[in-house]
Design an enzyme around this catalytic site. Structure first.
Site, PDB file in Angstrom:
ATOM      1  N   SER A 309       0.822  -1.209   0.000  1.00  0.00           N
ATOM      2  CA  SER A 309       0.000   0.000   0.000  1.00  0.00           C
ATOM      3  C   SER A 309       0.862   1.267   0.000  1.00  0.00           C
ATOM      4  CB  SER A 309      -0.949  -0.045   1.196  1.00  0.00           C
ATOM      5  OG  SER A 309      -1.957   0.926   1.090  1.00  0.00           O
ATOM      6  N   ASP A 320      11.228   4.884  -9.489  1.00  0.00           N
ATOM      7  CA  ASP A 320      10.982   5.435 -10.823  1.00  0.00           C
ATOM      8  C   ASP A 320      11.679   6.763 -11.043  1.00  0.00           C
ATOM      9  OD1 ASP A 320       9.450   3.235 -11.296  1.00  0.00           O
ATOM     10  OD2 ASP A 320       7.560   4.306 -11.629  1.00  0.00           O
ATOM     11  N   LYS A 334      -0.819  -4.031  -3.294  1.00  0.00           N
ATOM     12  CA  LYS A 334      -2.109  -3.420  -2.948  1.00  0.00           C
ATOM     13  C   LYS A 334      -2.097  -1.994  -3.487  1.00  0.00           C
ATOM     14  CE  LYS A 334      -5.320  -2.187   0.740  1.00  0.00           C
ATOM     15  NZ  LYS A 334      -5.337  -0.725   0.507  1.00  0.00           N
TER      16      LYS A 334
END
Length: 404
Positions: A309, A320, A334
Site C-alpha cells: 500500500s 521510478d 495493494k
C-alpha cells in the site's frame, strides 16, 4: 383554493407513482434505519472508484435493499453489509462503531491485540496476513506475510468479514487467542497468542558505521500520523552527525495513511512525480514533490512481500525517479486507495475511491513492485535486521558502494 388542492393532490399522486415505479417510499417516509442504509448507498454511489459498481445496476440494488424489513440498527448493518458484498471488493466495507473507532486509533499510532495487519486473498477470498507488526506477539510467533488465517478461536474465517476477524483478534492484554495458520503448502498449525498492548513506534533509527562511513539506517514500521515527522527528525539528526548515505527499511510495512507516504517521499525527492491516482472517471491526478527534500545523499530501500500500500507508493516513487536502489523481493501488490466516511450513528464506511500508479505508470495492484536487485528475505530475528546477519541489508550497503 381549488387550484391549491389540485396541486397538492397532484404532488401526492406523483409521490405515490414514484413509489410504485421504484419500489421505495419518498425520502420523508424513511425510518431512521432505512436512512442509515440510504446514506451508505449514497456514499458509495458518489465516491466508489468503479462507476459500473461491479457491472450491476446500483440503483436497483438500493431499491431491493430498502424493500427489506429493517426493524432495527442490527438489521440495517446486515443490509448494508449485504449491499456492499455485491461489489465483490473487500476493501469497501461497513465499519460498525467499535470497528470504526479502532481503525482511527490504529492510524493514530496505537494498537491492542496480537499485531497482525490482514487483508483478503484475491483468488480465494480467504483472510491472509499482509504483515505482522514488528515486535508483536504475531511477529514473535513467526507468522509471515501471505500466511492464511484459517480459524480464529475455532471459528472459520470464511464466516467472518475482514473487520470482524480483526475485532476477534483484539482484546484485553494478557488474554489468549487461538489462530489456525496455513503457510504455503504446509499443514495448518495452531498458534496460541497472548494479546499485548502494542506501541506502534513507526520509526527505528540507528547510525551505523560501515567501512569508515556513517550510514543512517531507518526502519519504518507503518505510515501512521506520527511517521513523517519522526522520520524527518531522524534524517535531520543523522545529517548533523555526518551520515553520508541512508538505508530505508520498508520490509513488512503494511502501509497506512497515504498522505504520510507522500510526505515521506517529499523528504527524499526535490522534484518529480510521486504518484498518480486514477478515479472512477479515469481522471488522473498527479501528486508531485515540492522542493522540500532533506538530503540528496545516496539511498537504498529494502522491500519484501510484506511491503504494501503506502509503502509501495513510496518505494515506487523513489525507484521510478532514480532516487534509490530497491533491494529485496517483490512487494505485496495493494494499489487501491480507501477513504473513510462517517455515518450518522458513529459507524463508518471504508470506500475504495481510486487506484494508484507509480510515476512510470506501473499499476501496482495484485502485481507489486520488483526490486532493482532481488535478494531473498533472510530468516532472521527482528533484532538482527540491519546487521551483518541481514543479507538484504548487506546487499544494500554494497549497492551504496560501501561493501566490505
Amino acid at each position: 383554493m381549488v387550484r391549491a388542492s389540485f396541486w397538492f393532490s397532484w404532488i401526492l399522486s406523483l409521490q405515490v407513482a414514484l413509489f410504485w415505479l421504484w419500489g421505495t417510499p419518498p425520502a420523508t417516509a424513511f425510518t431512521p434505519e432505512q436512512q442509515l442504509v440510504l446514506q451508505a448507498w449514497r456514499t458509495v454511489n458518489q465516491a466508489y472508484y468503479d462507476e459500473s459498481f461491479n457491472h450491476q445496476n446500483w440503483w436497483l440494488t438500493r431499491d431491493r435493499t430498502l424493500k427489506q424489513q429493517i426493524p432495527n440498527e442490527e438489521a440495517a448493518y446486515q443490509a448494508i453489509t449485504k449491499m456492499m458484498a455485491t461489489l465483490d471488493e473487500p476493501f469497501t466495507r461497513l465499519l460498525r462503531p467499535e470497528q470504526y473507532r479502532s481503525l482511527k486509533v490504529n492510524t493514530a499510532g496505537e494498537l491492542s491485540g496480537v499485531g497482525l495487519q490482514i487483508g483478503v486473498k484475491a483468488d480465494s477470498k480467504s483472510i491472509e496476513v499482509i504483515a505482522p507488526i514488528a515486535g508483536s506477539p504475531a511477529a514473535q510467533a513467526g507468522i509471515l506475510p501471505h500466511d492464511v488465517i484459517v480459524e480464529i478461536d475455532a471459528v472459520p474465517t470464511s464466516e467472518l468479514t475482514l473487520d470482524t476477524a480483526a475485532v476477534k483478534m483484539r482484546g484485553a492484554k494478557g488474554t489468549n487467542v487461538s489462530l489456525l495458520i496455513q503457510t504455503a503448502d504446509r499443514s495448518p498449525r495452531e498458534i496460541i497468542l497472548i494479546r499485548q498492548k502494542i506501541e506502534l513506534n513507526p520509526v527505528t533509527a540507528e547510525l551505523h558505521t560501515e567501512n569508515g562511513r556513517k550510514i543512517g539506517y531507518l526502519r519504518l514500521a507503518q505510515f501512521s500520523a506520527k511517521a513523517a515527522q519522526e522520520l524527518s527528525d531522524n534524517i535531520t539528526k543523522f545529517k548533523q552527525q555526518g551520515a553520508t548515505a541512508y538505508v530505508l527499511d520498508l520490509r513488512n510495512n503494511p502501509g497506512g495513511l497515504v498522505q504520510a507516504g507522500v510526505e515521506i517521499a517529499r523528504q527524499w525527492l526535490d522534484d518529480g512525480t510521486i504518484v498518480y491516482t486514477v478515479d472512477r472517471k479515469g481522471a488522473i491526478d498527479e501528486i508531485d514533490a515540492n522542493g522540500t527534500a532533506l538530503t540528496d545523499a545516496p539511498l537504498a530501500v529494502l522491500v519484501n512481500e510484506g511491503t504494501a500500500s503506502a509503502s509501495e507508493i513510496l518505494a515506487g516513487a523513489l525507484q521510478d525517479n532514480g532516487r534509490a536502489t530497491l533491494i529485496g523481493t517483490k512487494t505485496f501488490g495493494k494499489g487501491l486507495i480507501q477513504s473513510l466516511f462517517d455515518l450518522p450513528n458513529g459507524s463508518g464506511l471504508a470506500v475504495t475511491v481510486a487506484k494508484y500508479e507509480t510515476p512510470n505508470h506501473h499499476d501496482i495492484h495484485k502485481l507489486g513492485i520488483t526490486p532493482d536487485r532481488i535478494v531473498p528475505t533472510p530468516e532472521i530475528s527482528l533484532e538482527a535486521a540491519g546487521t551483518k546477519q541481514d543479507s538484504q541489508y548487506v546487499a544494500a550497503i554494497a549497492a551504496l558502494g560501501i561493501g566490505s
